[in-house]
Design a protein around this motif. Structure first.
Motif, PDB file in Angstrom:
ATOM      1  N   TYR A   1       0.832  -1.204   0.000  1.00 13.43           N
ATOM      2  CA  TYR A   1       0.000   0.000   0.000  1.00 13.43           C
ATOM      3  C   TYR A   1       0.869   1.256   0.000  1.00 13.43           C
ATOM      4  CZ  TYR A   1      -2.952   3.726   1.887  1.00 13.43           C
ATOM      5  OH  TYR A   1      -3.589   4.914   2.092  1.00 13.43           O
ATOM      6  N   ASP A   2       1.912   1.290   0.827  1.00 11.64           N
ATOM      7  CA  ASP A   2       2.803   2.451   0.892  1.00 11.64           C
ATOM      8  C   ASP A   2       3.506   2.685  -0.437  1.00 11.64           C
ATOM      9  OD1 ASP A   2       2.094   2.860   3.510  1.00 11.64           O
ATOM     10  OD2 ASP A   2       3.804   1.767   4.346  1.00 11.64           O
ATOM     11  N   GLU A   3       3.971   1.597  -1.068  1.00  6.68           N
ATOM     12  CA  GLU A   3       4.651   1.726  -2.365  1.00  6.68           C
ATOM     13  C   GLU A   3       3.706   2.268  -3.427  1.00  6.68           C
ATOM     14  OE1 GLU A   3       6.124  -2.147  -3.155  1.00  6.68           O
ATOM     15  OE2 GLU A   3       7.804  -2.013  -1.720  1.00  6.68           O
ATOM     16  N   LYS A   4       2.469   1.744  -3.458  1.00  7.80           N
ATOM     17  CA  LYS A   4       1.504   2.218  -4.438  1.00  7.80           C
ATOM     18  C   LYS A   4       1.135   3.685  -4.193  1.00  7.80           C
ATOM     19  CE  LYS A   4       0.658  -1.016  -7.377  1.00  7.80           C
ATOM     20  NZ  LYS A   4       0.856  -0.763  -8.824  1.00  7.80           N
ATOM     21  N   ARG A   5       1.004   4.048  -2.927  1.00  8.58           N
ATOM     22  CA  ARG A   5       0.658   5.427  -2.592  1.00  8.58           C
ATOM     23  C   ARG A   5       1.763   6.390  -3.059  1.00  8.58           C
ATOM     24  NH1 ARG A   5      -0.562   7.717   3.521  1.00  8.58           N
ATOM     25  NH2 ARG A   5      -0.986   9.876   2.908  1.00  8.58           N
ATOM     26  N   PHE A   6       3.025   6.032  -2.787  1.00  8.92           N
ATOM     27  CA  PHE A   6       4.155   6.846  -3.215  1.00  8.92           C
ATOM     28  C   PHE A   6       4.194   6.957  -4.738  1.00  8.92           C
ATOM     29  CE2 PHE A   6       8.606   7.094  -4.605  1.00  8.92           C
ATOM     30  CZ  PHE A   6       8.987   8.301  -4.015  1.00  8.92           C
ATOM     31  N   GLU A   7       3.931   5.843  -5.433  1.00  5.07           N
ATOM     32  CA  GLU A   7       3.950   5.833  -6.897  1.00  5.07           C
ATOM     33  C   GLU A   7       2.877   6.757  -7.467  1.00  5.07           C
ATOM     34  OE1 GLU A   7       3.128   2.575 -10.464  1.00  5.07           O
ATOM     35  OE2 GLU A   7       3.678   1.872  -8.453  1.00  5.07           O
ATOM     36  N   ILE A   8       1.675   6.710  -6.894  1.00  3.82           N
ATOM     37  CA  ILE A   8       0.579   7.556  -7.376  1.00  3.82           C
ATOM     38  C   ILE A   8       0.866   9.034  -7.107  1.00  3.82           C
ATOM     39  CG2 ILE A   8      -1.862   8.132  -7.013  1.00  3.82           C
ATOM     40  CD1 ILE A   8      -2.305   5.129  -6.454  1.00  3.82           C
ATOM     41  N   GLU A   9       1.391   9.341  -5.921  1.00  4.36           N
ATOM     42  CA  GLU A   9       1.707  10.734  -5.595  1.00  4.36           C
ATOM     43  C   GLU A   9       2.791  11.269  -6.518  1.00  4.36           C
ATOM     44  OE1 GLU A   9       2.742  10.626  -1.497  1.00  4.36           O
ATOM     45  OE2 GLU A   9       0.658  10.710  -0.784  1.00  4.36           O
ATOM     46  N   SER A  10       3.790  10.446  -6.842  1.00  4.81           N
ATOM     47  CA  SER A  10       4.861  10.868  -7.753  1.00  4.81           C
ATOM     48  C   SER A  10       4.311  11.150  -9.142  1.00  4.81           C
ATOM     49  CB  SER A  10       5.941   9.784  -7.825  1.00  4.81           C
ATOM     50  OG  SER A  10       6.508   9.549  -6.557  1.00  4.81           O
ATOM     51  N   GLU A  11       3.438  10.276  -9.639  1.00  3.61           N
ATOM     52  CA  GLU A  11       2.839  10.483 -10.957  1.00  3.61           C
ATOM     53  C   GLU A  11       2.006  11.761 -10.993  1.00  3.61           C
ATOM     54  OE1 GLU A  11       0.665   6.997 -11.899  1.00  3.61           O
ATOM     55  OE2 GLU A  11       2.443   5.760 -12.288  1.00  3.61           O
ATOM     56  N   TYR A  12       1.311  12.050  -9.883  1.00  2.00           N
ATOM     57  CA  TYR A  12       0.477  13.247  -9.821  1.00  2.00           C
ATOM     58  C   TYR A  12       1.345  14.515  -9.852  1.00  2.00           C
ATOM     59  CZ  TYR A  12      -2.692  16.798  -8.006  1.00  2.00           C
ATOM     60  OH  TYR A  12      -3.427  17.940  -7.838  1.00  2.00           O
ATOM     61  N   GLU A  13       2.448  14.512  -9.100  1.00  2.00           N
ATOM     62  CA  GLU A  13       3.339  15.659  -9.098  1.00  2.00           C
ATOM     63  C   GLU A  13       3.971  15.873 -10.466  1.00  2.00           C
ATOM     64  OE1 GLU A  13       3.853  17.886  -6.805  1.00  2.00           O
ATOM     65  OE2 GLU A  13       2.469  16.922  -5.394  1.00  2.00           O
TER      66      GLU A  13
END
Length: 331
Positions: free
Chosen positions: A254-266
């Protein structure tokens, strides 16, 4: 490793007798529903699967047609000088049910190799008890086995144990009839072994349980309970540990996916050169252009309508001119 035969026969009625002291007496319909894998009657099976029909009609059809089959089994009696048919009592035992099992794990068996064994069991049953109304194969339990059913107006007259018990019934003592019942069932097992089991290398008698004194039995029972409790505790610890490990893995995922999504959004915010205000202005401009186009569309419709009116008016003038020339032109 030695393998042992297993066969069992029992009789059942359509309804439990009012004289029965037990509240858990099974009826014909209970037994046939269990064989059909009706959920309420087969909860002891972990993953129920439909039985395979080997002979006769399905167990569901047998349950539905049981009363009709018994109408043909009604006995004729003479009452008042007239012959009448006496219906079979509801609490009479009318279904003889047999189980024949093959002593190998279901998952490790080649059904095609074992099928001849079961077909021989059906033929043995037919020779021993008469007609076979239904025979089905179950593959969803620990051992492969078949259920074979015979309908009769008095199924206990087919059961060797009950036959022997009735012949040796005594008012003074029930020991004699009980011994006769056991001897008859031993003879039935001998017959089954001689007719079927020995051809497939199965032993007649299985391993006997050792008899011990009651005090030793209690000690052994307590030791077994203690051993079982210890095993259960260990299993609980193992499952708890596995659950914790799985929870940690899910949290990490979950943490890895959350970081990945936030990075893509930025990244999207940085690379997108169109601001929200520009998008709003473009949207407003597009709406204005759309309104202009709709207005132009209305003007074109008006022009087309007027053009049609002029064409109609011109046609009327031509018609009137033609009429005038016919009336006042050179003759």
């Amino acid at each position: 490793m030695a393998r042992f035969q297993f066969s069992h026969i029992e009789t059942y009625a359509r309804t439990a007798s009012t004289l029965s002291k037990s509240s858990s007496v099974k009826t014909c319909y209970d037994i046939l529903a269990e064989a059909s894998r009706v959920y309420e009657h087969s909860r002891h099976v972990m993953s129920p699967s439909p039985p395979e029909l080997l002979d006769g009609i399905t167990t569901q059809e047998l349950a539905e047609n049981l009363n009709l089959l018994l109408e043909n089994e009604a006995t004729e009696v003479v009452l008042g000088g007239k012959a009448k048919k006496r219906a079979v009592r509801k609490d009479a035992h009318v279904l003889l049910a047999a189980v024949y099992s093959y002593p190998s794990q279901s998952q490790m068996c080649d059904l095609d190799e074992i099928r001849p064994f079961f077909m021989d069991c059906i033929e043995f049953h037919r020779e021993k008890f008469g007609s076979v109304q239904s025979a089905v194969l179950h593959t969803d339990e620990q051992y492969l086995h078949i259920h074979v059913y015979t309908v009769s107006n008095n199924a206990r007259k087919l059961h060797p144990g009950h036959i022997a018990k009735k012949l040796n019934k005594s008012e003074a003592s029930s020991i004699k009839s009980s011994v006769a019942y056991k001897n008859a069932m031993r003879a039935f097992q001998d017959d089954f072994h001689q007719s079927v089991s020995h051809k497939y290398g199965l032993e007649r008698i299985g391993p006997m349980r050792k008899r011990i004194q009651s005090e030793l039995y209690q000690i052994a029972k307590q030791a077994k309970a203690s051993e079982l409790a210890e095993w259960f505790e260990n299993e609980t610890i193992k499952k708890k540990k596995k659950l914790q490990e799985k929870t940690e893995r899910l949290k990490q995922f979950y943490d890895e996916k959350r970081f990945e999504i936030e990075s893509e959004y930025e990244q999207f915010k940085e690379t997108n050169d169109v601001s929200l205000q520009e998008l709003q202005e473009k949207t407003q401009l597009a709406e204005t252009e759309y309104e202009d186009l709709m207005n132009q569309r209305e003007l074109i419709f008006d022009i087309l309508i007027k053009n049609q009116e002029l064409i109609s008016e011109n046609e009327n003038y031509k018609k009137r001119l033609h009429e005038y020339e016919e009336d006042y032109g050179p003759r």
